[in-house]
Design an enzyme around this catalytic site. Structure first.
Site, short mmCIF file in Angstrom:
data_model
loop_
_atom_site.label_atom_id
_atom_site.label_comp_id
_atom_site.label_asym_id
_atom_site.label_seq_id
_atom_site.Cartn_x
_atom_site.Cartn_y
_atom_site.Cartn_z
N LEU A 16 12.03 7.29 28.90
CA LEU A 16 12.93 6.98 27.79
C LEU A 16 13.08 8.15 26.83
O LEU A 16 14.18 8.44 26.35
CB LEU A 16 12.41 5.75 27.03
CG LEU A 16 12.65 4.41 27.73
CD1 LEU A 16 11.74 3.33 27.17
CD2 LEU A 16 14.11 4.01 27.58
N ASN A 99 8.18 7.96 20.33
CA ASN A 99 8.35 7.31 21.63
C ASN A 99 7.12 7.43 22.52
O ASN A 99 6.91 6.59 23.39
CB ASN A 99 9.58 7.95 22.31
CG ASN A 99 9.63 7.69 23.79
OD1 ASN A 99 10.04 6.64 24.25
ND2 ASN A 99 9.15 8.66 24.59
N TYR A 172 -2.01 -3.00 23.87
CA TYR A 172 -0.62 -2.53 23.77
C TYR A 172 0.18 -3.44 22.83
O TYR A 172 0.91 -2.96 21.95
CB TYR A 172 -0.04 -2.53 25.17
CG TYR A 172 1.35 -1.99 25.33
CD1 TYR A 172 1.62 -0.62 25.21
CD2 TYR A 172 2.42 -2.84 25.63
CE1 TYR A 172 2.90 -0.13 25.39
CE2 TYR A 172 3.70 -2.35 25.82
CZ TYR A 172 3.94 -1.00 25.69
OH TYR A 172 5.21 -0.52 25.87
N LYS A 176 1.82 -2.25 19.37
CA LYS A 176 3.27 -2.36 19.17
C LYS A 176 3.61 -3.26 17.98
O LYS A 176 4.63 -3.06 17.31
CB LYS A 176 3.93 -2.88 20.45
CG LYS A 176 3.88 -1.88 21.62
CD LYS A 176 4.47 -0.53 21.25
CE LYS A 176 4.85 0.31 22.46
NZ LYS A 176 5.33 1.65 22.08
N THR A 206 10.80 3.25 34.31
CA THR A 206 10.21 4.58 34.11
C THR A 206 8.88 4.62 34.84
O THR A 206 8.45 3.63 35.42
CB THR A 206 9.94 4.83 32.61
OG1 THR A 206 8.95 3.88 32.18
CG2 THR A 206 11.19 4.69 31.76
P1 NAD Z 1 6.76 7.20 30.42
O1 NAD Z 1 5.35 7.14 30.89
O2 NAD Z 1 7.84 7.50 31.41
O3 NAD Z 1 6.90 8.28 29.27
C1 NAD Z 1 5.98 8.36 28.21
C2 NAD Z 1 5.81 9.83 27.86
O4 NAD Z 1 4.92 9.93 26.73
C3 NAD Z 1 5.16 10.63 29.01
O5 NAD Z 1 5.95 11.76 29.31
C4 NAD Z 1 3.79 11.02 28.46
O6 NAD Z 1 3.31 12.27 28.94
C5 NAD Z 1 4.06 11.04 26.96
N1 NAD Z 1 2.85 10.88 26.15
C6 NAD Z 1 1.87 9.96 26.33
N2 NAD Z 1 0.91 10.13 25.40
C7 NAD Z 1 1.29 11.17 24.63
C8 NAD Z 1 0.71 11.83 23.51
N3 NAD Z 1 -0.46 11.43 23.02
N4 NAD Z 1 1.38 12.86 22.95
C9 NAD Z 1 2.57 13.26 23.45
N5 NAD Z 1 3.17 12.69 24.51
C10 NAD Z 1 2.52 11.66 25.10
O7 NAD Z 1 7.04 5.82 29.67
P2 NAD Z 1 8.38 5.19 29.05
O8 NAD Z 1 8.63 3.92 29.75
O9 NAD Z 1 9.46 6.20 28.95
O10 NAD Z 1 7.86 4.78 27.59
C11 NAD Z 1 8.34 5.37 26.40
C12 NAD Z 1 8.03 4.44 25.22
O11 NAD Z 1 8.75 3.22 25.39
C13 NAD Z 1 6.56 4.05 25.11
O12 NAD Z 1 6.21 3.98 23.74
C14 NAD Z 1 6.52 2.68 25.72
O13 NAD Z 1 5.42 1.92 25.25
C15 NAD Z 1 7.86 2.14 25.26
N6 NAD Z 1 8.33 1.00 26.04
C16 NAD Z 1 8.78 1.17 27.30
C17 NAD Z 1 9.25 0.07 28.00
C18 NAD Z 1 9.82 0.20 29.38
O14 NAD Z 1 10.31 -0.81 29.91
N7 NAD Z 1 9.80 1.40 29.98
C19 NAD Z 1 9.21 -1.21 27.42
C20 NAD Z 1 8.73 -1.34 26.13
C21 NAD Z 1 8.32 -0.23 25.44
#
Ligand code: NAD
Length: 312
Positions: A16, A99, A172, A176, A206
């Site tokens: 994302l 994010n 989590y 959140k 993702t």
């Molecule tokens: P993802 O794993 O593809 O991407 C997350 C990114 O964050 C990764 O590139 C990772 O290296 C980076 N990251 C993790 N810890 C870090 C840190 N301490 N410092 C810097 N970078 C860091 O996951 P995503 O699905 O793209 O998730 C992005 C956000 O969206 C997250 O906060 C996740 O909780 C939230 N989210 C995602 C979904 C979904 O359906 N994908 C649903 C609800 C919430």
């Protein structure tokens, strides 16, 4: 919509965050792409660039302006450096998209201390750390301008796991939920400086969710779970056009945006005397809950069933 603005997007090396960084850049923003991912090795043994550097290069190749920051947002000093890098490189910071995130899923009775700490640290402390330094920057800028509002925008990333009360994700869901509290507090504190703070609850295919959603169906047209369904809302909330929108929580995925209602008082009971006794509460609340659906609480699992074509 974002010409001349400077944005930081955390965890933007993939998923994302990457889609959000690309969309902000497409709309004219300078983007500082943060991720803690380190350079890796591909199958041939070649070393690939760090994810943040790859996304920054992708933005520049498309004609945009971007800088990479390889650092951990859960570290207070590295978060300070991230905000400072945006200011030093582009002169100011306007947009902060928090994010970055990780998962350590387990039922509450089995969860380890490390699994709890890691998730709360990256999500909740990570959101606070960057917000802390961005907020100080905006307050200083507003003061230097004689109290005039600045174009400050924070977009935080919460989750339906908090809204719905995800049973296997106590760390989590709690982090959140904390992010929503941080968002409403920040919105209240920074409104007078012209800064808005909102939270999104996204859904997308993702690396984080590949076990849940699986792979996209090949040749099936536009994937309703593509991260590109989420990034336009983030870009809009980052723009000047969204200046009146603050302290809000949105669910966003697959061509829909749901505005979540703030908590409302469901029922109000008053003590006959000065205060309730436990026996009086038994006489009052037990019949009240007997009429309600069992297990129905503050969580809203029905948000998980939101689909296009259905209103309410
Ligand atoms: P993802 O794993 O593809 O991407 C997350 C990114 O964050 C990764 O590139 C990772 O290296 C980076 N990251 C993790 N810890 C870090 C840190 N301490 N410092 C810097 N970078 C860091 O996951 P995503 O699905 O793209 O998730 C992005 C956000 O969206 C997250 O906060 C996740 O909780 C939230 N989210 C995602 C979904 C979904 O359906 N994908 C649903 C609800 C919430």
């Amino acid at each position: 919509m974002l010409n001349g603005a400077t944005a930081v997007v955390t965890g933007a090396g993939r998923g994302l965050g990457r889609a959000e960084a690309l969309e902000l850049a497409r709309l004219g923003a300078n983007v500082v792409v943060n991720d803690y991912g380190r350079p890796g090795r591909d199958g041939s043994g070649e070393t690939s660039a760090a994810p943040a550097e790859e996304v920054a290069a992708e933005i520049r190749a498309a004609g945009g302006r971007a800088t990479a920051h390889c650092g951990d947002v859960s570290d207070f000093e590295q978060a300070r450096e991230l905000v400072q890098l945006a200011v030093d490189t582009y002169g100011a910071l306007d947009v902060l998209v928090n994010n970055a995130g990780i998962l350590r899923d387990r039922m509450v009775f089995s969860m380890t201390e490390d699994e709890w700490d890691a998730v709360v640290r990256v999500h909740l402390k990570g959101h606070f750390n960057t917000t802390r330094f961005a907020a100080a920057h905006w307050r200083d800028r507003s003061k230097a301008a004689g109290g005039a509002p600045v174009h400050g925008r924070i977009v935080n990333t919460s989750s339906e796991a908090f809204l719905a009360g995800s049973a296997g994700q106590p760390n989590y869901a709690a982090a959140k939920g904390g992010i929503v509290g941080l968002t409403t507090s920040t919105a209240a504190a920074l409104g007078k400086y012209g800064v808005t703070a909102n939270a999104i609850c996204p859904r997308a295919r993702t690396r984080m969710t590949e076990d849940v959603f699986g792979a996209a169906v090949a040749g099936g047209g536009t994937d309703p779970l593509a991260p590109g369904h989420v990034s336009p809302l983030v870009a809009y909330l980052a723009s000047r056009a969204a200046g009146r929108i603050t302290g809000q929580v949105f669910v966003v995925h697959g061509g829909l945006v749901a505005v979540m209602e703030r908590p409302r008082v469901g029922a109000l009971f008053e003590a006959k005397g000065e205060r309730f006794a436990a026996e009086e509460l038994d006489a009052t609340l037990t019949p009240y809950y007997a009429e309600r659906a069992e297990g129905e609480g503050f969580a809203a699992p029905e948000v998980l069933r939101l689909r296009r074509g259905q209103r309410g």
